[in-house]
Design an enzyme around this catalytic site. Structure first.
Site, PDB file in Angstrom:
ATOM      1  N   SER A 278     -10.208  -0.282   6.671  1.00 49.13           N
ATOM      2  CA  SER A 278     -10.096   0.402   5.803  1.00 49.13           C
ATOM      3  C   SER A 278      -8.511  -1.225   4.796  1.00 49.13           C
ATOM      4  CB  SER A 278      -8.684   1.063   5.931  1.00 49.13           C
ATOM      5  OG  SER A 278      -8.987   2.077   5.543  1.00 49.13           O
TER       6      SER A 278
ATOM      7  N   LYS B 104       0.606  -1.524  -0.202  1.00 51.98           N
ATOM      8  CA  LYS B 104      -0.195   0.206   0.100  1.00 51.98           C
ATOM      9  C   LYS B 104       1.046   1.275   0.145  1.00 51.98           C
ATOM     10  CE  LYS B 104      -4.030   2.142   2.391  1.00 51.98           C
ATOM     11  NZ  LYS B 104      -4.785   2.394   4.410  1.00 51.98           N
TER      12      LYS B 104
ATOM     13  N   SER C  27      -9.545   2.228   2.657  1.00 53.67           N
ATOM     14  CA  SER C  27      -9.201   2.202   1.747  1.00 53.67           C
ATOM     15  C   SER C  27      -7.658   1.676   0.894  1.00 53.67           C
ATOM     16  CB  SER C  27      -8.717   3.653   2.843  1.00 53.67           C
ATOM     17  OG  SER C  27      -7.189   2.992   3.582  1.00 53.67           O
TER      18      SER C  27
END
Lengths: 489, 491
Positions: free
Chosen positions: B182, B78, B158
């Site tokens: 997330s 990420k 997210s």
């Protein structure tokens, strides 16, 4: 101890007497090798931005880790201030934007500081003392430094200081004059230096104060205060308070009111002026720093630190008065700096302490002051000065000759006894030789002899003559004794 | 999807050790798949050269018999994790072209164990969002589609890029971060496994901070076993993060396959929402039945403060974010817009650098921390948080080993469908997940089935502090019962 009323500290105004009320927030840089939350060095004077870790520069994802040494130093300072040590305290974020504040917040302690209430006993010049309350002591990060003079349109930032540990020591509003404020900061500095928790170097910014000043008519409630930021010398603290008090009195007496504001002291003009207006007052949005757990330690940890605390100025002064028989004033002068007190003790050890105090305070300090030298740089060591005192004590030299010897030690160095021997400075204690001199001078000056017989004080003239003709080396005691017997006094 | 990209992480690990294929071949297969899948926008940065160099080094270590636990395993990271010499932006314009000189603790542990970096994945800007639509690089498109439709769906957020990359076989596993859901919500939306470990299980050092007291990193994988393998490498004590627990890391993989017989599984009545889709209720019921069949005891429990979790979360998280994001000021790195003075420079830089959702949360956070509002909002939210924590403690103290809930209140929705008019509509996505962050507990999302439109639905298991092992054991029972779900490639 607080017996003195405010009467002798009041300031005369047009409408009567005014009392000044002063509280101080002292920022003392913690003596530690590394910063409060990063491993970067705290060394002074390095090239800009050479002591900056990723944490200090607030790079993305960086986290603070508490430096235990700084906590230890804060606790030791708290103990030195006879203060409450809080076994649990909390670090908070104080949020504001400034280029020399990389995180956009300063990590500080807001609601739960590591040290609570304590006190400092402050001796005053005219004798007597006042006890000044300490409100709290907390740990916080220093900011970096903005440099506005290196480029015509840009400012530079040096982050070497960013993240250095500070102790903010807050006094209660117990101070009533510029003199008291100066004495307070002097004493606080002395305590910090004894503890070794702050070097107290105001020129390097290791110690600086925000001074809160308000005025009131005696007996009335507290007036509105103004805060004078970042005053970095004891003399300036005094001057800033004097000016600020006068300024406030004039405003009030002219029918105005005091606006609470932050001001700066301009040493060049000797006055304070506003720093930022109320409209720009910050809302710091304090909240507990979620990156740090509450700071917790146990009483045993505190007790261990307390057990190894050095003797502090007050205790040392009491010992100098009680143990050595020094006057409170002399003892106070000697203990103000740890190095001085150490020096004195080395000289006084096994000797006449009062004589040692006289020599250290009058001769040594006088000479050091004259040459603007620190005691650590004294050319005459405690051992040499002790040797000199020994020579006086065993009658080898007189006090007058001792001053010459001190001068030689100062400029040339060497072993005191060896110098006295080599240069024939020992005083004449041969009674026969002194008798001979007395006889000679008496024979040449019968009028003086007659005079001395009617007025014994005139004997001084004979002493002077004899010392002169002996080159100052005749033992004054022997001269006196012989004179008295010869002249039948 | 080639054969190599379809392997589980565990199978790929074993295949590499047996030299059935090389790490370079494995990396190549994934790089090719990534190239073909650019329409998904799962990666914001591909690092093929680095991947091949790392794979080559992995092959060399395998040849020497010195393979680490993740030797040669190609992973996606990420874009919230700082990676040394690899651009890291948190998918925000304000960190344009920011290249860290350091690796986060998590990624450095992955490289220590032999993993290979394929690239950085897309996410909501600063991890603020539940649909990946707030990313400066644009949204990720889910590899999943509704039956017979080609509406572009969200992979969730997210960590949308990581979830999509794992689901679409563009990596064998990926890292995510979870502040309010997330990891778990995108895992549920994409039919992948995602675990948010206990707060303090994984170091936060080097991860761009959103809300420090809630943020926690965890893995995305296609199986429960793979998640256990990856978490073991990510977790562990770190001197650089004082909120990171000094506890040994168990062999999580050993917990996979462990029996759940006799475990007490709590079912919280407060999670039964009015108007919840029947399919969500059905999958939840199915989950209970599977666990019961495996020998677990299902008990109804009460978490009475659940309804306050979401509002309290939307005070605590923005408050911390407003302070954490103050460092992005244009002074030292990232975007800088010019201004006539420092104030104007700040204002222009931050106005240009942050997107609308990030600006909104900074404003909310600044407001709730302001003098005069602090007690009413922030302090009160923290008190609610204590009550939520106590709810869970009481349930666990009563002998419950784990709690079973739906992972999300719905299946994936279409891009642009939610939150346009009312941001709260989007915030409601996290209704089942935020409580877990507020309480600092571990939570895992595991695929449990497909809804009527063919979209994945997930279940969430919430565990006792630092008892991720029970979550892996229990989640695997669901996985065994439900089977695995893979999207049909259309890209």
């Amino acid at each position: 101890m607080n017996a003195k009323g405010p009467s002798d500290k009041l300031i005369r105004g047009l409408t009567g007497d005014w009392e000044v009320v002063i509280g101080m927030e002292v920022h003392a840089q913690v003596a530690s090798n590394a910063k409060l939350f990063s491993g970067a060095s705290t060394e002074f004077g390095a090239a800009p931005n050479s002591h900056v870790s990723l944490v200090d520069a607030a790079m993305p994802g960086m986290l603070p880790v508490i430096n235990e040494e700084c906590v230890r130093q804060a606790i030791r300072t708290g103990l030195g201030l006879k203060a409450q040590i809080n076994l649990r305290s909390v670090f908070d974020r104080k949020n504001y934007f400034y280029p020399d504040l990389p995180q956009g917040y300063q990590i500080s302690q807001y609601k739960a500081p590591v040290v609570g209430e304590g006190e400092v006993v402050v001796d005053l010049d005219g004798g007597g003392s006042v006890t000044i309350g300490i409100e709290r002591l907390h740990l916080e990060q220093d900011a970096g430094k903005s440099l506005h003079d290196r480029h015509p349109t840009m400012s530079y930032v040096d982050l070497n200081r960013s993240g250095v540990a500070l102790m903010e020591i807050v006094s209660k509003p117990d101070l009533r004059s510029a003199e008291e404020a100066k004495a307070f900061i002097t004493k606080l500095r002395s305590i910090l230096r004894y503890l070794g928790t702050c070097d107290g170097d105001m020129e390097k910014g290791s110690l600086r104060a925000d001074v809160n000043v308000s005025v009131r008519k005696p007996g009335e409630p507290l007036g509105t205060r103004c805060e004078i930021k970042n005053v970095n010398s004891i003399r300036f603290i005094g001057a800033a308070i004097e000016h600020e008090a006068r300024r406030q009195i004039e405003i009030i007496e002219d029918g105005g009111i005091i606006e609470q504001e932050t001001r700066l002291f301009d040493p060049g003009r000797g006055e304070t002026r506003p720093m930022r207006s109320k409209e720009e007052a910050h809302d710091y949005r304090y909240f507990p720093d979620p990156d740090l757990l509450p700071l917790e330690f146990d009483q045993a940890y505190v007790d261990a630190l307390a057990a190894h605390l050095p003797e502090l100025p007050d205790a040392r002064k009491a010992r100098f008065v009680g143990g050595f028989g020094l006057s409170a004033y002399d003892a106070g002068v000697l203990v103000a700096e740890r190095e001085t007190a150490d020096y004195f003790e080395a000289v006084a050890k096994g000797r006449d302490a009062k004589a040692a105090a006289n020599w250290v305070i009058n001769e040594l300090f006088g000479r050091l002051n004259k040459e603007a030298k620190d005691i650590k740089a004294s050319p005459v060591t405690a051992q040499q000065l002790g040797g000199l005192l020994d020579l006086i004590a065993d009658g080898t030299i007189s006090g007058k000759i001792a001053k010459d010897l001190f001068e030689i030690l100062w400029t040339e160095g060497g072993d005191p006894r060896a110098i006295v021997t080599a240069r024939g400075m020992a005083q004449v204690t041969d009674l026969g030789a002194i008798e001979k001199l007395v006889d000679e001078i008496a024979a040449q000056n019968p009028d003086k002899v007659a005079q001395a017989r009617t007025n014994p004080k005139a004997i001084g003239w004979f002493v002077g003559q004899i010392m002169k003709s002996s080159g100052g080396k005749a033992s004054p005691q022997a001269v006196n004794d012989i004179l008295k017997s010869k002249l039948g006094l | 999807m080639s054969e190599l990209t379809s392997l589980t992480l565990a199978d790929a690990r074993d295949g590499l050790r047996q030299k059935d294929f090389s790490a370079v071949e494995l990396a190549d297969a994934h790089l090719l798949a990534m190239e073909k899948a650019r329409a998904l926008n799962a990666y914001v940065l591909e690092t093929p050269e680095r991947a091949l160099a790392m794979a080559k080094a992995a092959d060399a270590r395998i040849a020497l018999g010195k393979a680490g636990p993740l030797e040669g395993i190609p992973l996606a990271v990420k874009d919230l994790f700082c990676t040394e010499a690899v651009r890291t932006t948190a998918c925000s314009h304000i960190l344009d072209n920011f290249v860290p000189t350091y690796d986060s603790t998590v990624t450095s542990q992955l490289w220590r164990d032999g993993a290979v970096l394929l690239g950085k994945t897309n996410n909501d800007e600063f991890a603020m969002g539940s649909s990946n639509e707030t990313s400066y690089f644009g949204p990720v498109t889910s590899p999943w589609r509704r039956k017979g439709a080609n509406t572009r769906l969200t992979p969730g957020g997210s960590s949308g890029g990581s979830a999509a990359a794992v689901a679409a076989h563009l990596c064998l596993g990926a890292t995510g971060t979870d502040t309010g859901g997330s990891i778990r919500q995108p895992a549920a939306f994409t039919g992948t496994v995602g675990i948010k470990p206990t707060y303090g299980r994984v170091s936060r050092w080097g991860i761009v901070a959103f809300a420090s007291s809630l943020d926690q990193a965890g893995p995305f994988t296609r199986t429960v076993r793979d998640a256990a393998i990856l978490l073991r490498s990510m977790a562990g004590h770190d001197d650089k993060d004082t909120t990171c627990a000094d506890l040994p890391v168990p062999d999580y993989e050993a917990a996979v396959g462990r029996s759940v017989k006799g475990l007490r599984i709590g079912v919280p009545k407060e999670y039964r929402l009015d108007g919840m889709p029947a399919e969500i209720e059905k999958i939840w019921e199915q989950g209970r039945a599977w666990l019961k069949a495996a020998g677990a005891e299902l008990v109804e429990v009460s978490l009475p403060h659940t309804k306050y979790a979401l509002p309290a979360y939307y005070i605590v998280a923005p408050a911390e974010a407003s302070s954490n994001l103050a460092r992005y000021d244009g002074v030292r790195y990232g975007l800088r817009e010019t201004g006539s003075d420092i104030r104007e420079m700040y204002e222009k830089t931050r106005a240009a650098g942050f997107g609308a959702e990030v600006r909104r949360r900074i404003m909310i956070g600044t407001y709730v921390l302001s003098a005069g509002y602090y007690d009413a909002y922030y302090l009160r939210a923290q008190k609610v948080r204590t009550l939520i924590k106590r709810d869970f403690e009481q349930v666990f103290d009563a002998g419950v080993h784990a709690i079973l809930t739906p992972a999300t209140p719905s299946a994936a929705f279409g891009l642009g469908e939610k939150g346009g008019a009312d941001p709260v509509e989007m915030y409601l996505n996290d209704i089942f997940t935020v409580t877990v962050n507020m309480a600092g507990l571990p939570g895992i999302a595991v695929p449990a089935g497909l809804d009527g439109q063919g979209l994945p639905l997930g279940l969430q298991l919430i565990g006792r502090p630092f008892d991720e092992e029970t979550l892996f054991a229990t989640a695997e029972v669901i996985e065994q019962s439900a089977g695995r779900f893979t999207p049909k490639p259309w890209w």
